[in-house]
Design a protein around this motif. Structure first.
Motif, mmCIF file in Angstrom:
data_model
loop_
_atom_site.group_PDB
_atom_site.id
_atom_site.type_symbol
_atom_site.label_atom_id
_atom_site.label_comp_id
_atom_site.label_asym_id
_atom_site.label_seq_id
_atom_site.Cartn_x
_atom_site.Cartn_y
_atom_site.Cartn_z
ATOM 1 N N ILE A 660 0.839 -1.204 0.000
ATOM 2 C CA ILE A 660 0.000 0.000 0.000
ATOM 3 C C ILE A 660 0.872 1.251 0.000
ATOM 4 O O ILE A 660 0.588 2.240 -0.703
ATOM 5 C CB ILE A 660 -0.944 -0.003 1.217
ATOM 6 N N THR A 661 1.954 1.220 0.792
ATOM 7 C CA THR A 661 2.847 2.379 0.857
ATOM 8 C C THR A 661 3.484 2.642 -0.503
ATOM 9 O O THR A 661 3.598 3.808 -0.946
ATOM 10 C CB THR A 661 3.935 2.136 1.913
ATOM 11 N N ASN A 662 3.911 1.604 -1.203
ATOM 12 C CA ASN A 662 4.543 1.768 -2.517
ATOM 13 C C ASN A 662 3.572 2.380 -3.510
ATOM 14 O O ASN A 662 3.929 3.305 -4.264
ATOM 15 C CB ASN A 662 5.047 0.412 -3.008
ATOM 16 N N ILE A 663 2.324 1.858 -3.551
ATOM 17 C CA ILE A 663 1.330 2.382 -4.504
ATOM 18 C C ILE A 663 0.988 3.831 -4.175
ATOM 19 O O ILE A 663 0.891 4.696 -5.060
ATOM 20 C CB ILE A 663 0.071 1.497 -4.489
ATOM 21 N N ASN A 666 3.810 6.174 -5.164
ATOM 22 C CA ASN A 666 3.779 6.461 -6.597
ATOM 23 C C ASN A 666 2.698 7.477 -6.932
ATOM 24 O O ASN A 666 2.889 8.368 -7.768
ATOM 25 C CB ASN A 666 3.554 5.173 -7.395
ATOM 26 N N ALA A 667 1.530 7.343 -6.268
ATOM 27 C CA ALA A 667 0.442 8.285 -6.530
ATOM 28 C C ALA A 667 0.844 9.702 -6.145
ATOM 29 O O ALA A 667 0.536 10.672 -6.852
ATOM 30 C CB ALA A 667 -0.814 7.853 -5.781
ATOM 31 N N ILE A 668 1.540 9.828 -4.989
ATOM 32 C CA ILE A 668 2.003 11.154 -4.556
ATOM 33 C C ILE A 668 3.056 11.687 -5.528
ATOM 34 O O ILE A 668 3.051 12.862 -5.912
ATOM 35 C CB ILE A 668 2.555 11.074 -3.118
ATOM 36 N N ARG A 669 3.954 10.786 -5.941
ATOM 37 C CA ARG A 669 5.064 11.194 -6.799
ATOM 38 C C ARG A 669 4.576 11.732 -8.144
ATOM 39 O O ARG A 669 5.097 12.734 -8.652
ATOM 40 C CB ARG A 669 5.985 9.995 -7.003
ATOM 41 N N PHE A 670 3.542 11.105 -8.733
ATOM 42 C CA PHE A 670 3.110 11.494 -10.080
ATOM 43 C C PHE A 670 1.857 12.366 -10.088
ATOM 44 O O PHE A 670 1.254 12.548 -11.142
ATOM 45 C CB PHE A 670 2.871 10.227 -10.926
ATOM 46 N N SER A 671 1.451 12.879 -8.885
ATOM 47 C CA SER A 671 0.307 13.801 -8.827
ATOM 48 C C SER A 671 0.786 15.231 -8.978
ATOM 49 O O SER A 671 1.932 15.584 -8.632
ATOM 50 C CB SER A 671 -0.442 13.644 -7.499
ATOM 51 N N HIS A 672 -0.083 16.095 -9.519
ATOM 52 C CA HIS A 672 0.223 17.515 -9.631
ATOM 53 C C HIS A 672 0.093 18.185 -8.284
ATOM 54 O O HIS A 672 -0.713 17.779 -7.434
ATOM 55 C CB HIS A 672 -0.717 18.184 -10.635
ATOM 56 N N ASN A 673 0.881 19.253 -8.097
ATOM 57 C CA ASN A 673 0.801 20.015 -6.849
ATOM 58 C C ASN A 673 -0.619 20.559 -6.671
ATOM 59 O O ASN A 673 -1.253 21.054 -7.615
ATOM 60 C CB ASN A 673 1.785 21.173 -6.866
ATOM 61 N N PHE A 695 -4.946 11.769 -9.816
ATOM 62 C CA PHE A 695 -5.336 12.558 -10.988
ATOM 63 C C PHE A 695 -4.103 13.262 -11.571
ATOM 64 O O PHE A 695 -4.148 14.439 -11.945
ATOM 65 C CB PHE A 695 -6.408 13.576 -10.601
ATOM 66 N N GLY A 696 -2.990 12.472 -11.606
ATOM 67 C CA GLY A 696 -1.720 13.033 -12.059
ATOM 68 C C GLY A 696 -1.489 12.841 -13.550
ATOM 69 O O GLY A 696 -2.401 12.892 -14.367
ATOM 70 N N VAL A 697 -0.214 12.543 -13.888
ATOM 71 C CA VAL A 697 0.197 12.529 -15.293
ATOM 72 C C VAL A 697 -0.311 11.305 -16.037
ATOM 73 O O VAL A 697 -0.434 11.323 -17.260
ATOM 74 C CB VAL A 697 1.734 12.592 -15.384
ATOM 75 N N GLY A 698 -0.622 10.194 -15.333
ATOM 76 C CA GLY A 698 -1.117 9.007 -15.989
ATOM 77 C C GLY A 698 -0.032 8.290 -16.780
ATOM 78 O O GLY A 698 1.136 8.678 -16.789
ATOM 79 N N MET A 699 -0.443 7.198 -17.493
ATOM 80 C CA MET A 699 0.498 6.400 -18.283
ATOM 81 C C MET A 699 -0.152 6.026 -19.607
ATOM 82 O O MET A 699 -1.377 5.927 -19.712
ATOM 83 C CB MET A 699 0.873 5.117 -17.527
ATOM 84 N N SER A 700 0.691 5.763 -20.568
ATOM 85 C CA SER A 700 0.214 5.341 -21.889
ATOM 86 C C SER A 700 -0.033 3.839 -21.884
ATOM 87 O O SER A 700 0.386 3.131 -20.968
ATOM 88 C CB SER A 700 1.234 5.708 -22.957
ATOM 89 N N GLY A 720 12.745 12.321 -14.493
ATOM 90 C CA GLY A 720 13.465 12.905 -13.358
ATOM 91 C C GLY A 720 12.969 12.379 -12.023
ATOM 92 O O GLY A 720 13.506 12.739 -10.991
ATOM 93 N N GLU A 721 11.897 11.491 -12.017
ATOM 94 C CA GLU A 721 11.395 10.954 -10.749
ATOM 95 C C GLU A 721 12.314 9.859 -10.243
ATOM 96 O O GLU A 721 12.952 9.149 -11.019
ATOM 97 C CB GLU A 721 9.965 10.399 -10.957
ATOM 98 N N GLU A 722 12.355 9.678 -8.885
ATOM 99 C CA GLU A 722 13.223 8.691 -8.285
ATOM 100 C C GLU A 722 12.688 7.294 -8.552
ATOM 101 O O GLU A 722 11.542 7.097 -8.891
ATOM 102 C CB GLU A 722 13.333 8.925 -6.766
ATOM 103 N N GLY A 723 13.552 6.275 -8.305
ATOM 104 C CA GLY A 723 13.146 4.882 -8.389
ATOM 105 C C GLY A 723 13.833 4.180 -9.542
ATOM 106 O O GLY A 723 14.247 4.790 -10.520
ATOM 107 N N ILE A 724 13.938 2.834 -9.367
ATOM 108 C CA ILE A 724 14.593 2.050 -10.412
ATOM 109 C C ILE A 724 13.612 1.092 -11.087
ATOM 110 O O ILE A 724 14.001 0.270 -11.907
ATOM 111 C CB ILE A 724 15.773 1.254 -9.815
ATOM 112 N N GLY A 725 12.330 1.135 -10.684
ATOM 113 C CA GLY A 725 11.313 0.373 -11.381
ATOM 114 C C GLY A 725 11.106 -1.039 -10.905
ATOM 115 O O GLY A 725 10.720 -1.901 -11.702
ATOM 116 N N ILE A 726 11.345 -1.339 -9.625
ATOM 117 C CA ILE A 726 11.066 -2.699 -9.126
ATOM 118 C C ILE A 726 10.070 -2.685 -7.967
ATOM 119 O O ILE A 726 9.718 -3.749 -7.431
ATOM 120 C CB ILE A 726 12.364 -3.402 -8.683
ATOM 121 N N GLY A 727 9.554 -1.523 -7.567
ATOM 122 C CA GLY A 727 8.596 -1.437 -6.448
ATOM 123 C C GLY A 727 7.300 -2.165 -6.761
ATOM 124 O O GLY A 727 6.788 -2.944 -5.946
#
Length: 891
Positions: A660-663, A666-673, A695-700, A720-727
């Motif tokens: 839950i924390t990881n998801i 991610n939601a906080i990271r990709f949401s608009h201010n 309601f952030g940037v979304g994905m293709s 430019g967002e942090e992370g290596i893509g294994i969360g």
């Protein structure tokens, strides 16, 4: 005399009634006449009084003579026959004027002989009245002055005649009295004659022994006779009553026997029908009603053949006639199965027994009937089963042979004929050992004898492979299974045999193939073990590399993060402070990456450990929100959490929180201010879902395809967002290990929705629950599991739990439990601090709080009591102590 005796008594009674009413009539009439006379006299007296007063009043105004003359001349003509008036001179004592001319000049005594009345009238101021014979006289005195010296007085006398019809009719009374006397004498004579007849009847009584000695007049004789007859009647009555009692007892016994027989007939399960010699039904018991469907009233009086179908119906009367004429019985005296016909026309089989009886000289027949539809059906089924079993035995591919306890063959099916080459007729009655080769042939009889003597089984009840011998003498392998059965009082054995010659050939070939296969398996196993050792070596090398890399990375990271924290306490310029913050954040991110790489390596090597338990999903999500709330506040984000019910799932608490924390991170990271994130709990029959929507940037679409693959970044790998893509890879692996799942849908530029699904254990609606809710605040997983199992042993309790002080306070505000069990040693704050915060809040200040702690010192309990704790439980928790606290606290 005889004519008088024959007069009925009621004629005499009627005559007496008539005489009584006549006498009553005379008495009433005489009394009425007397009353009428009295009333008439009073009326006449009143009339005379008024006239005398009128004369007196006139005389006061004029001379008495003139007044009398005036009254006389004005007297009504209709009254002259009944009223006479006289004017008497008192001094001369003679009549000087009158309405009767002949009376003028006559002495007063000729008009009224009653001197007393005259004397009274001369001295009285009021009129005086007197009755003589049939007339009523009224007298009054009047005076007038003839001269100034002399006073002249007169006496007015008025006479009124009384009607003769009101006189007593003595003649009629005499006639009635005479008639009554004659009737009385006649009645006495009648009674005398009847008494004589009664006397003669008494003397002619059947037992006149004591009556002939009676003395006295007729009445005495009759009285004595009646008394004697009464005594005799009493004796006869006693004897009669005794006889009647005996008859009553006999009647009761007969009635009891009849009731018993009726009860038997009415309750017996078989139908009982009686008919006469013409076949007419006389009785039809309830069982017969139930069997045939007719009411008794519909059958009684009709021919019994109405209960039979054609052609038995047409033949029945001839059968009875033939039996009565010849005595040749076909059914009577025995029983047989016949067909009956119900009221609805349905035919059914029944068992009929007919017997003959003689009732009051009349020949009658009793039929006992029993519906055997079920028996017939069972017979049919049994016949079908026997036919089916026979068909199976005759068509089965295995040989079936039955023998008796001496080994003699009883049956031999076609398959056995085919296997051994013998026909059934060749083996029936022969010993079974004829089908065996040596040495089994010689051993068989001794085996049966030994089994009968000791009961020790060697073959019976099991199967084994033996050798058989065909008719041509050839020996072959066969499979034999023997079972024991009892048929009547005989012990029998059934043997099922199968020729396994071909099977043995296949087994030989299979054995060779197995040997060859085993050689190949050994070869391939050796190759696999070699490859496995190589893979294990590679995995071990990978694990060693990751472990060494983790160690090598953590060592410099420890120095970087540690010295950064030390430098942050120094006085630095804002630019230096900002630089240190960036260095510290980068170091922590790198540490997170190292941990995630180690986790994915653990998963890939199959060493992931999952500890499933019942987890309150609401609290797990709330802890993740609390942990990431500072990060969300830096972007001015709003996090909304909808939780209508308490949802319990089966999961690993720590790993679920990491997912839950990881998801949410991610939601906080990709949401608009300034945006928002919505978290919602949903349930179905067996599943529970956590929905995280931003309601952030979304994905293709192309990014969504590989989102759960290792090292796949989110919206843009170069954003430019942090992370290596294994969360998300780790989250997906964790959920699969917990029998859960994760799904994602996203629209580029509009936001992303993650759905986490887990097995639902239970759901609780706080507002609708009728049970007592208990909240346990405890950080240790084992202690929480223990408390839950203890609480589940009691009825009517809903159990909730929280893992630290902050979540415990939030849960208490949301749930408002009936009782809080509070651990004193919590990771974020002490239990005492939690207690103080609960008591300061209006929602929770009245909730009883029981302290739970491993500190068992008396000072610890005293401190809790002084603060206001309801009770204090020490660890380890005793079941009885917990039960006592619950009963006391929750009443």
């Amino acid at each position: 005399m005889k004519a008088v005796r024959t007069i009925p008594y009621y004629y005499v009674v009627m005559l007496l009634i008539a005489v009584s009413f006549s006498a009553l009539y005379l008495i009433v009439k005489e009394h009425t006449i007397e009353n009428q006379v009295t009333v008439l006299e009073e009326t006449i007296q009143t009339h005379l009084d008024s006239k005398l007063k009128l004369l007196s009043s006139i005389a006061q105004k004029m001379e008495p003579k003139t007044a009398f003359v005036l009254w006389k001349n004005n007297l009504d003509e209709s009254l002259k026959p009944t009223i006479s008036g006289y004017l008497v001179a008192i001094n001369e004592q003679r009549v000087i004027d009158s309405t009767e001319p002949g009376a003028i000049g006559s002495p007063t005594t000729l008009v009224l002989s009653n001197d007393v009345s005259i004397s009274t009238a001369l001295t009285s101021m009021m009129p005086v009245f007197s009755k003589e014979n049939d007339s009523l006289f009224g007298l009054t005195k009047v005076c007038s002055k003839a001269t100034e010296v002399e006073t002249q007085c007169y006496l007015y006398v008025l006479k009124q005649h009384i009607n003769e019809q009101l006189e007593h009719n003595l003649y009629h009374q005499f006639i009635w009295v005479l008639t009554a006397l004659i009737l009385a004498l006649s009645m006495i004579a009648y009674l005398k004659l009847r008494i004589l007849g009664l006397k003669e009847a008494i003397l002619s009584f059947p037992d006149p022994r004591s009556l002939n000695e009676l003395k006295g007049d007729e009445f005495s004789v009759v009285e004595q006779g009646i008394s004697s007859i009464e005594a005799q009647s009493c004796a006869d009555s006693v004897q009669l009553e005794s006889e009647l009692n005996q008859k009553d007892q006999l009647s009761v016994q007969l009635q009891s026997q009849y009731s018993r027989l009726s009860a038997i007939i009415n309750t017996v399960i078989d139908g009982v029908i009686t008919i006469d010699k013409h076949g007419i039904v006389e009785t039809f018991n309830p069982a017969a009603e139930r069997i045939f469907g007719y009411r008794a009233n519909d059958v009684i009086g009709n021919n019994v053949k109405m209960l039979m179908p054609t052609p038995y119906r047409d033949e029945h009367d001839d059968y009875i006639t033939n039996y009565l004429d010849t005595g040749n019985a076909k059914v009577i005296g025995s029983g047989r199965e016949v067909l009956g016909q119900k009221a609805n026309g349905a035919l059914f089989p029944l068992e009929l027994s007919v017997s003959e009886m003689n009732v009051d000289g009349e020949r009658m027949f009793t039929g006992i009937v029993r519906d055997i539809s079920e028996i017939a059906e069972h017979k049919s089924l049994l016949s079908d089963q026997v036919s089916r079993i026979q068909a199976i035995i005759e068509t089965v591919v295995d040989g079936i042979i039955t023998i008796d306890e001496n080994g003699i063959i009883d049956s031999f099916n076609p398959a056995a004929e085919k296997i051994f080459g013998f026909s059934e007729f060749e083996v029936i009655g022969q010993n079974i050992k004829m089908l065996m080769p040596d040495p089994y042939q010689q051993e068989h009889d001794s085996y049966l004898s030994n089994y009968k003597r000791t009961g020790i089984k060697k073959v019976i009840g099991s199967g084994r492979e033996v050798l058989g011998q065909r008719k041509d003498g050839s020996v072959f392998p066969l499979s034999l299974a023997i079972s024991e059965m009892n048929v009547g009082n005989k012990k029998m054995f059934t043997g099922i045999v199968r020729d396994i010659t071909e099977q043995k050939k296949y087994e030989t070939a299979l054995s060779q193939y197995r040997t060859d296969l085993e050689e190949r398996v050994k070869q391939r196993t050796a190759e696999f073990e070699m490859a496995s050792k190589q893979a294990q070596a590679a995995s071990s090398a990978k694990s060693k590399f990751l472990s060494r890399m983790s160690h090598e990375l953590r060592t410099p990271l420890n120095a970087i993060i540690g010295f950064t924290q030390i430098l942050q306490d120094e006085e630095l310029t804002p630019i230096q402070q900002d630089s240190l913050t960036e260095i510290s954040r980068a170091g922590k991110d790198l540490m997170t990456m190292v941990n995630e790489i180690l986790q994915i390596a653990t998963i890939q090597t199959g060493n992931l450990a999952i500890s499933k338990e019942e987890v309150l999903l609401n609290e797990n999500v709330q802890e993740a929100i609390n942990q990431l709330m500072p990060k969300a506040q830096t972007k001015d984000l709003t996090i909304n959490f909808e939780q209508a019910t308490q949802v319990f799932v089966c999961a690993d608490y720590t790993k679920l929180k990491q997912v839950i924390t990881n998801i949410l991170d991610n939601a906080i990271r990709f949401s608009h201010n300034g945006g928002s994130i919505n978290l919602t709990l949903q349930t179905s029959d067996t599943k529970a879902c956590v929905i995280v929507e931003d309601f952030g940037v979304g994905m293709s679409e192309d990014k969504l395809t590989n989102i759960f693959e290792p090292f796949e970044r989110g919206p843009d790998a170069y954003s430019g967002e942090e992370g290596i893509g294994i969360g998300l890879t780790i989250a997906n692996e964790f959920l699969q290990a917990m029998d859960g799942a994760i799904a994602v849908r996203s629209t580029e530029g509009k936001g992303t929705v993650f759905t986490v699904t887990l097995p639902l254990v239970r759901e609780m609606n706080d507002s609708l629950s009728q049970n007592c809710s208990i909240l346990y605040v405890e950080d240790n997983v084992t202690n929480r599991k223990l408390m839950k199992r203890l609480i589940d042993r009691f009825d009517h309790f809903d159990y909730f739990e929280a893992v630290d002080g902050a979540s415990g306070i939030d849960a208490a505000k949301r749930i408002i439990p009936k009782l809080i069990l509070l651990d004193i040693n919590l990771p974020d704050m002490s239990g005492y601090d939690v207690f103080n915060l609960l008591k300061k809040n209006d929602k929770t200040k009245n909730i009883p709080v029981v302290a739970v702690s491993a500190n068992a010192m008396a000072t610890d309990k005293e401190k809790a009591t002084e603060l206001g704790f309801t009770d204090y439980i020490t660890k380890p928790i005793e079941m009885n102590e917990l039960k006592s606290v619950l009963e006391t606290t929750l009443d």
